[in-house]
Motif scaffolding. Structure first.
Motif, PDB file in Angstrom:
ATOM      1  N   UNK A  25       0.853  -1.178   0.000  1.00  9.59           N
ATOM      2  CA  UNK A  25       0.000   0.000   0.000  1.00  9.59           C
ATOM      3  C   UNK A  25       0.879   1.214   0.000  1.00  9.59           C
ATOM      4  N   UNK A  26       0.323   2.333  -0.457  1.00  8.98           N
ATOM      5  CA  UNK A  26       1.143   3.522  -0.637  1.00  8.98           C
ATOM      6  C   UNK A  26       1.618   4.083   0.682  1.00  8.98           C
ATOM      7  N   UNK A  27       0.785   4.173   1.672  1.00  8.03           N
ATOM      8  CA  UNK A  27       1.187   4.663   2.975  1.00  8.03           C
ATOM      9  C   UNK A  27       1.741   6.068   2.966  1.00  8.03           C
ATOM     10  N   UNK A  28       1.723   6.745   1.826  1.00  7.78           N
ATOM     11  CA  UNK A  28       2.336   8.065   1.762  1.00  7.78           C
ATOM     12  C   UNK A  28       1.317   9.177   1.873  1.00  7.78           C
ATOM     13  N   UNK A  29       0.051   8.814   1.861  1.00  2.00           N
ATOM     14  CA  UNK A  29      -0.978   9.837   1.982  1.00  2.00           C
ATOM     15  C   UNK A  29      -0.973  10.803   0.821  1.00  2.00           C
ATOM     16  N   UNK A  30      -0.518  10.346  -0.352  1.00  2.00           N
ATOM     17  CA  UNK A  30      -0.526  11.201  -1.531  1.00  2.00           C
ATOM     18  C   UNK A  30       0.714  12.065  -1.653  1.00  2.00           C
ATOM     19  N   UNK A  31       1.606  12.038  -0.684  1.00  5.19           N
ATOM     20  CA  UNK A  31       2.829  12.825  -0.781  1.00  5.19           C
ATOM     21  C   UNK A  31       3.778  12.168  -1.753  1.00  5.19           C
ATOM     22  N   UNK A  32       4.352  12.951  -2.653  1.00  6.97           N
ATOM     23  CA  UNK A  32       5.340  12.428  -3.570  1.00  6.97           C
ATOM     24  C   UNK A  32       6.707  12.591  -2.933  1.00  6.97           C
ATOM     25  N   UNK A  33       7.419  11.490  -2.855  1.00  8.08           N
ATOM     26  CA  UNK A  33       8.750  11.508  -2.259  1.00  8.08           C
ATOM     27  C   UNK A  33       9.708  10.819  -3.200  1.00  8.08           C
ATOM     28  N   UNK A  34      10.968  11.139  -3.070  1.00  4.47           N
ATOM     29  CA  UNK A  34      11.976  10.534  -3.910  1.00  4.47           C
ATOM     30  C   UNK A  34      12.202   9.093  -3.498  1.00  4.47           C
ATOM     31  N   UNK A  35      12.603   8.284  -4.469  1.00  6.74           N
ATOM     32  CA  UNK A  35      12.901   6.890  -4.211  1.00  6.74           C
ATOM     33  C   UNK A  35      14.221   6.793  -3.473  1.00  6.74           C
ATOM     34  N   UNK A  36      14.242   5.959  -2.470  1.00  9.91           N
ATOM     35  CA  UNK A  36      15.471   5.682  -1.762  1.00  9.91           C
ATOM     36  C   UNK A  36      15.869   4.255  -2.062  1.00  9.91           C
ATOM     37  N   UNK A  37      17.048   4.045  -2.574  1.00  7.96           N
ATOM     38  CA  UNK A  37      17.523   2.705  -2.870  1.00  7.96           C
ATOM     39  C   UNK A  37      18.588   2.334  -1.852  1.00  7.96           C
ATOM     40  N   UNK A  38      18.428   1.176  -1.250  1.00  6.96           N
ATOM     41  CA  UNK A  38      19.428   0.728  -0.294  1.00  6.96           C
ATOM     42  C   UNK A  38      20.584   0.101  -1.049  1.00  6.96           C
ATOM     43  N   UNK A  39      21.761   0.172  -0.479  1.00  8.35           N
ATOM     44  CA  UNK A  39      22.915  -0.416  -1.126  1.00  8.35           C
ATOM     45  C   UNK A  39      22.872  -1.913  -0.903  1.00  8.35           C
ATOM     46  N   UNK A  40      23.415  -2.645  -1.874  1.00 12.42           N
ATOM     47  CA  UNK A  40      23.402  -4.093  -1.779  1.00 12.42           C
ATOM     48  C   UNK A  40      24.428  -4.671  -2.721  1.00 12.42           C
ATOM     49  N   UNK A  41      24.405  -5.980  -2.812  1.00 11.76           N
ATOM     50  CA  UNK A  41      25.273  -6.669  -3.753  1.00 11.76           C
ATOM     51  C   UNK A  41      24.888  -6.260  -5.172  1.00 11.76           C
ATOM     52  N   UNK A  42      25.830  -6.405  -6.089  1.00 12.21           N
ATOM     53  CA  UNK A  42      25.561  -6.057  -7.482  1.00 12.21           C
ATOM     54  C   UNK A  42      24.483  -6.973  -8.043  1.00 12.21           C
ATOM     55  N   UNK A  43      23.614  -6.435  -8.896  1.00 17.29           N
ATOM     56  CA  UNK A  43      22.589  -7.276  -9.513  1.00 17.29           C
ATOM     57  C   UNK A  43      23.221  -8.332 -10.406  1.00 17.29           C
ATOM     58  N   UNK A  44      22.477  -9.372 -10.691  1.00 15.94           N
ATOM     59  CA  UNK A  44      22.974 -10.421 -11.569  1.00 15.94           C
ATOM     60  C   UNK A  44      23.246  -9.852 -12.949  1.00 15.94           C
ATOM     61  N   UNK A  45      24.212 -10.419 -13.640  1.00 20.89           N
ATOM     62  CA  UNK A  45      24.601  -9.910 -14.954  1.00 20.89           C
ATOM     63  C   UNK A  45      23.573 -10.249 -16.017  1.00 20.89           C
ATOM     64  N   UNK A  46      22.962 -11.405 -15.941  1.00 22.35           N
ATOM     65  CA  UNK A  46      21.995 -11.849 -16.937  1.00 22.35           C
ATOM     66  C   UNK A  46      20.585 -11.736 -16.382  1.00 22.35           C
ATOM     67  N   UNK A  47      19.618 -11.449 -17.235  1.00 19.09           N
ATOM     68  CA  UNK A  47      18.232 -11.448 -16.779  1.00 19.09           C
ATOM     69  C   UNK A  47      17.843 -12.832 -16.272  1.00 19.09           C
ATOM     70  N   UNK A  48      17.076 -12.885 -15.217  1.00 21.46           N
ATOM     71  CA  UNK A  48      16.586 -14.129 -14.659  1.00 21.46           C
ATOM     72  C   UNK A  48      15.277 -14.504 -15.334  1.00 21.46           C
TER      73      UNK A  48
END
Length: 146
Positions: free
Chosen positions: A26-49
């Motif tokens: 669910x949106x949970x933002x109450x209609x407020x537009x906020x920027x996407x926050x991406x957490x750091x992690x391992x590199x994505x796989x090289x090939x599409x799954x």
């Protein structure tokens, strides 16, 4: 007063709505537009799954049930033995993936994003555990950024 014409949801809109409903997001933002926050992690796989490989990696019982196929992506749903529900998507192009994410994030939700694949899970902890197996980045449009 001018009122813009309403357009019916296209296939992509229906797929986004289905993915969000199936993932319990669910949106949970109450209609407020906020920027996407991406957490750091391992590199994505090289090939599409594939949907099947994504389902196996997260411990789905059997092959994911295909919930939609368009020109640019496939969508499947599955449930793991521990009861977590997953929405899995694979994309033919990077642009198609980014376009889908940009649209989906308007509705809220949290996504694990890799190279031409996306998944969402309920509960969120299942998605975070999947990151250990698959790599990728968790994108949360409702996270506050400074």
């Amino acid at each position: 007063m001018y009122r813009p014409a309403r357009r019916p949801l296209g296939v992509a809109g229906v797929a986004v709505a289905a993915a969000l409903l199936l993932a319990g997001c669910d949106s949970g933002s109450g209609g407020n537009e906020e920027k996407t926050s991406a957490s750091t992690s391992a590199a994505p796989t090289a090939e599409p799954e594939t949907l099947e490989a994504l389902g196996k990696a997260v411990g789905c019982e059997g092959a994911p049930k295909e919930a939609g196929k368009t020109l640019d992506f496939r969508q499947g749903v599955c449930k793991s033995a521990d009861g977590a529900q997953y929405v899995l998507l694979t994309f033919d192009t990077d642009d198609g993936q980014r376009g889908w994410l940009d649209t989906a994030q308007l509705y809220g939700g949290v996504y694990l994003v890799g190279k031409r694949w996306v998944l969402s899970a309920d509960p969120r902890s299942a998605m975070e555990a999947a990151r250990a197996e698959l790599g990728g980045t968790i994108e949360d449009p409702d996270a506050k950024t400074n």
